[in-house]
Each structure stands twice: as C-alpha cells, then as structure tokens.
Design an enzyme around this catalytic site. Sequence first.
Site, PDB file in Angstrom:
ATOM      1  CD  GLU A 190       0.524   2.954   0.967  1.00  0.00           C
ATOM      2  OE1 GLU A 190       0.459   3.776   0.019  1.00  0.00           O
ATOM      3  OE2 GLU A 190      -0.116   1.895   1.004  1.00  0.00           O
ATOM      4  CD  GLN A 209      -4.215   3.281   0.051  1.00  0.00           C
ATOM      5  OE1 GLN A 209      -3.928   2.348  -0.692  1.00  0.00           O
ATOM      6  NE2 GLN A 209      -3.305   4.033   0.631  1.00  0.00           N
ATOM      7  N   GLY A 210      -9.034   3.451  -0.367  1.00  0.00           N
ATOM      8  CA  GLY A 210      -9.689   3.246  -1.660  1.00  0.00           C
ATOM      9  C   GLY A 210      -8.898   3.895  -2.781  1.00  0.00           C
ATOM     10  CE1 TYR A 211      -5.725   7.284  -1.870  1.00  0.00           C
ATOM     11  CE2 TYR A 211      -3.417   6.878  -2.347  1.00  0.00           C
ATOM     12  CZ  TYR A 211      -4.394   7.675  -1.803  1.00  0.00           C
ATOM     13  OH  TYR A 211      -4.051   8.852  -1.202  1.00  0.00           O
ATOM     14  CB  SER A 212      -5.939  -0.593  -5.910  1.00  0.00           C
ATOM     15  OG  SER A 212      -4.656  -0.415  -5.367  1.00  0.00           O
ATOM     16  CG  ASN A 228       9.413  -3.300  -4.392  1.00  0.00           C
ATOM     17  OD1 ASN A 228       8.547  -2.633  -3.816  1.00  0.00           O
ATOM     18  ND2 ASN A 228      10.211  -4.135  -3.752  1.00  0.00           N
ATOM     19  CD  GLU A 229       8.481  -4.726 -10.380  1.00  0.00           C
ATOM     20  OE1 GLU A 229       7.542  -4.354  -9.641  1.00  0.00           O
ATOM     21  OE2 GLU A 229       9.058  -5.824 -10.249  1.00  0.00           O
TER      22      GLU A 229
END
Length: 384
Positions: A241, A123-126, A364-365
């Site tokens: 996800e 996955q290329g998100y971050s 989670n925040e």
Amino acid sequence: MLRIESEAEQAFRREVRDWYAAELPEELRDLTFRPEPARALGWYRRLSQRGWIAPHWPKTFGGMGASPVEQVILMEEAARIGAPELPTQGLNQIGPILQRFGTPEQQARHLPAILNGDVIWCQGYSEPGAGSDLASLRTRGRVEDDEIVVTGHKIWTTWGHHADWIYALVRTNETLPRRQGITFLLIDLTSPGITRRPIRTLADENEFCEVFFDEVRVPRANVVGPLDGGWSIVTALLDEERIQLGAPSHALRALERVRRMARALGPALGEAGHLMVAEAEMEVAALTAAFLQILTGVASGKAGDPSGLKILSTETTQRVLDIAQELAGSAASLKLPEQVAGAVIDFSELFLQSRRLSIYGGTNEIQRGLIADRVLKLPKGKRP
C-alpha cells in the site's frame, strides 16, 4: 517530465496520449472528485480491455507487466488529460496480496473480477479508538466449524458503501500475544449482519464509510494465509500500500492544476509565480525519480523504503497544492471548479482532499517512527 526516455518509451507515451485523447469521454475529464461507480466503472473497464488497468501486475495474473517507466508514463498522461481517479484497492492492495498468499481457488475467483471491474473492494483495517495501531483491533472472529463469526466495527473505510467485498482483520485468538491471534479475512459485503454508514469528508463528499459486523458468518475458505497468522499478511499489504501511495499520481494531478493556473494567469504570473511553478515542477520530478528508484529496486529483488516514499509523496502533493493556493489568490476560496481562459481549474477541492493523504495508510508520524526503528536503528522511545 525532466528525465530522458528511450525511443521505445517515447513511442509508448505517444500511444498512450493518442489513445486517451480518443477514448476518454469529455464528461469524465478534469473531475476534482472520484466519480461514483455508475460513471467510473465504464472507464475502468475500457482501460481493462486495453490492457492498462493493472500495469504493475505480472502477465501471469492478467496484468500488463509494465516497466517502472511505463507505469509512470501512464500516470503522467492520465494526469495531463485529466483522467478520473478510479477505485484502486482491488488493484493495488488485495490483488497483489492474493497473488502472493491466496489459494488457487481465491486467485481464480477474485483476480479476474478485479481486473474486469466486476467487483469493488475496500479495506477493513481502521477501527474507532485504535489510531494507526492495527494490533489493538477489537473486531472479533469466533471459529465455529467451517465458519468464522465476525462481530465488530471498522471505520474510515474508503468507498465502503460502494464496495462489494471487504478484506478485514479480525482477532480470532485472545490467548496469544497481540500481534498473533489475528486472521486476514475476505468478507462478502452482502452477508447478513453487515451495516454500512457513509462519512462526510472535509471536501463535502461521501468518500469514507463505517462498517458494522453483527454475528456475520464467513466461510473459513475465505481466510488468506493461516488462521491466527494474519500479521505477516498485514505487514506485506501495508508495504504494498505504501509503495502505491508513494506513486506520483496525486502529485501529478496537483502539478497539472498549477500548470493550468500558470497558463490562465499569463503575464500576470510574474517572476514570483514563475519561481513557484518551477518549484512545483522540481518537487514532482524528484518524487517521480524516487518512485522509479524504489520500483526498479523492488523489481530486481532489493528491499525498498515504502515509509520514506509514502512521506515524500503525500507531503509533495500537499506542498504543490499549497503553491496552487498561493497562485490562486482570492480565488482559492472558490468551492467548485471554474472555467478560466478555456481551462477547467479546481481552486480548492483537491487541496481539501489532499489534507488526508498524510493520515491514511499509517500516518506520516507513524512512518517516521518506522524509519527511525527499521532503517536508522535508533533506540526505541517510551511506548505506551
């Protein structure tokens, strides 16, 4: 397992348990890390041949079309026998997205290869400096005739150095608002202009990677959904996800560690130890019940709460591994798995690996903010 199962479900469990016992090689049992492709893909393909690699995929796309309980039974029996963790971003993320949004050509090319274990996806998100704010991405895609020329930098890419393809977000239009002008692309990682650099983790493994794109030419046929209209794909993939991250598979593996420690300790477990083991059992049973409820709701067309499930799953796993650390006492400092009373026990590695669970897939925040915004309809706080 505290729930009641039907006779058919019990029969399926026996079938799964017997098959795992006969087919899973001893050298792949009880590993505390995900084995590299050369070791992992043989087992991946064996599961695929048996028809169990994609229990949540519909049969029309080659999946098992399993019920929610059957999916959980597969997870529970895999944890019980110590089956290895496998690459899942093809199965759990891009596969379901291509089933919903891909063209017939994209589906025909990529879905069988995911099922067969012929292609590994990442996955290329971050991106560096972007945190969980995906709309702030800086990777650019310049449209030139039938190609998109990509330049930028992705980070925290799970198994990026082992993968064959990456699905990535690129900004293709600077003039539109920040959540528009984004395109969802499928990129062959053997394309010229791509550099990959592994990242060492807290658990001393190369699980992550950085991926650099320098004028990488991608055919426009690899766009999923409309050009500049990738945000709806982004949100659909994130929901998918988070439901999969909410599965109890990690927590079940953690619980198996606790059970093994309890058996190894025997009478030395004591009353306090028994209470901690019972707490771990109840925590995982509650998570499994929540996962089944969400999955059953989604199967009947009801909207679930993937953010709440992601929080519950990741924090349950961490609490169960905290219990494992308490039971281990001074042995918790051991780095490598040990043979104790005939069992292989991982005292620390899974604990170290679990620290990232509450960060990836949107911290989670961030998930708590989404619940406040979308579920509770609370007033929005001050935004940067």
